[in-house]
Scaffold this motif. Structure first.
Motif, mmCIF file in Angstrom:
data_model
loop_
_atom_site.group_PDB
_atom_site.id
_atom_site.type_symbol
_atom_site.label_atom_id
_atom_site.label_comp_id
_atom_site.label_asym_id
_atom_site.label_seq_id
_atom_site.Cartn_x
_atom_site.Cartn_y
_atom_site.Cartn_z
ATOM 1 N N ARG A 190 -9.272 3.380 -2.868
ATOM 2 C CA ARG A 190 -8.269 3.830 -1.589
ATOM 3 C C ARG A 190 -7.268 4.363 -2.038
ATOM 4 O O ARG A 190 -6.675 4.395 -3.263
ATOM 5 C CB ARG A 190 -7.977 2.439 -1.055
ATOM 6 C CG ARG A 190 -8.985 1.681 -0.490
ATOM 7 C CD ARG A 190 -8.410 0.406 0.125
ATOM 8 N NE ARG A 190 -7.574 0.820 1.092
ATOM 9 C CZ ARG A 190 -6.683 -0.083 2.002
ATOM 10 N NH1 ARG A 190 -7.248 -1.457 2.077
ATOM 11 N NH2 ARG A 190 -5.962 0.106 2.602
ATOM 12 N N PRO A 191 -6.690 5.542 -1.223
ATOM 13 C CA PRO A 191 -5.564 6.351 -1.516
ATOM 14 C C PRO A 191 -4.463 5.402 -1.838
ATOM 15 O O PRO A 191 -4.223 4.348 -1.313
ATOM 16 C CB PRO A 191 -5.254 7.282 -0.308
ATOM 17 C CG PRO A 191 -6.704 7.172 0.386
ATOM 18 C CD PRO A 191 -7.257 5.817 -0.045
ATOM 19 N N LYS A 192 -3.663 5.813 -2.772
ATOM 20 C CA LYS A 192 -2.429 4.886 -3.293
ATOM 21 C C LYS A 192 -1.059 5.103 -2.254
ATOM 22 O O LYS A 192 -0.346 4.422 -2.214
ATOM 23 C CB LYS A 192 -1.891 5.346 -4.496
ATOM 24 C CG LYS A 192 -3.159 4.954 -5.735
ATOM 25 C CD LYS A 192 -2.649 5.243 -7.031
ATOM 26 C CE LYS A 192 -3.579 4.768 -8.071
ATOM 27 N NZ LYS A 192 -4.966 4.594 -7.968
ATOM 28 N N GLU A 193 -1.468 6.054 -1.326
ATOM 29 C CA GLU A 193 -0.044 6.407 -0.596
ATOM 30 C C GLU A 193 -0.805 6.824 0.891
ATOM 31 O O GLU A 193 -2.057 7.482 0.827
ATOM 32 C CB GLU A 193 1.080 7.155 -1.076
ATOM 33 C CG GLU A 193 0.404 8.518 -1.611
ATOM 34 C CD GLU A 193 1.675 9.249 -2.058
ATOM 35 O OE1 GLU A 193 1.937 10.374 -1.655
ATOM 36 O OE2 GLU A 193 2.093 8.800 -3.179
ATOM 37 N N ASP A 194 0.026 6.738 1.971
ATOM 38 C CA ASP A 194 -0.390 7.100 3.379
ATOM 39 C C ASP A 194 -0.301 8.656 3.217
ATOM 40 O O ASP A 194 0.287 9.288 2.518
ATOM 41 C CB ASP A 194 0.388 6.582 4.336
ATOM 42 C CG ASP A 194 0.359 5.122 4.533
ATOM 43 O OD1 ASP A 194 -0.736 4.663 4.281
ATOM 44 O OD2 ASP A 194 1.268 4.608 5.214
ATOM 45 N N GLY A 195 -1.222 9.249 4.127
ATOM 46 C CA GLY A 195 -1.385 10.630 4.113
ATOM 47 C C GLY A 195 -1.334 11.031 5.565
ATOM 48 O O GLY A 195 -1.444 10.206 6.454
ATOM 49 N N PHE A 196 -1.754 12.504 6.068
ATOM 50 C CA PHE A 196 -1.925 12.737 7.511
ATOM 51 C C PHE A 196 -2.854 13.975 7.316
ATOM 52 O O PHE A 196 -2.695 14.474 6.374
ATOM 53 C CB PHE A 196 -0.769 12.738 8.084
ATOM 54 C CG PHE A 196 0.032 14.119 7.831
ATOM 55 C CD1 PHE A 196 -0.222 15.218 8.672
ATOM 56 C CD2 PHE A 196 1.066 14.271 6.750
ATOM 57 C CE1 PHE A 196 0.556 16.414 8.143
ATOM 58 C CE2 PHE A 196 1.723 15.409 6.481
ATOM 59 C CZ PHE A 196 1.587 16.242 7.090
#
Length: 71
Positions: free
Chosen positions: A51-57
């Motif tokens: 899973r990605p380590k931080e949120d994105g958009f």
């Protein structure tokens, strides 16, 4: 869209107003009564459980559907 029963439809995509994709000779329909009435986007990020380590958009905008000149 294509002419019903013929593979002469096409889709062209742009990213930041620059051509990014062109698909020709597509067959979407076989009868004249079918038409575009909605658009669905599916976005996938991931893979083998990481899973990605931080949120994105992601931003989608300026969608246009029209009958234009053939590419």
């Amino acid at each position: 869209m294509n002419t019903p029963g013929k593979s002469n439809g096409w889709v062209r995509g742009f990213i930041d107003r620059k051509p990014a994709a062109l698909r020709k000779n597509l067959r979407f329909r076989d009868v004249d009564s079918l038409a575009i009435d909605q658009l669905m986007l599916a976005v996938f990020l991931g893979g083998s459980g990481n899973r990605p380590k931080e949120d994105g958009f992601i931003l989608f905008d300026d969608f246009v559907v029209f009958q234009g000149p053939k590419p």
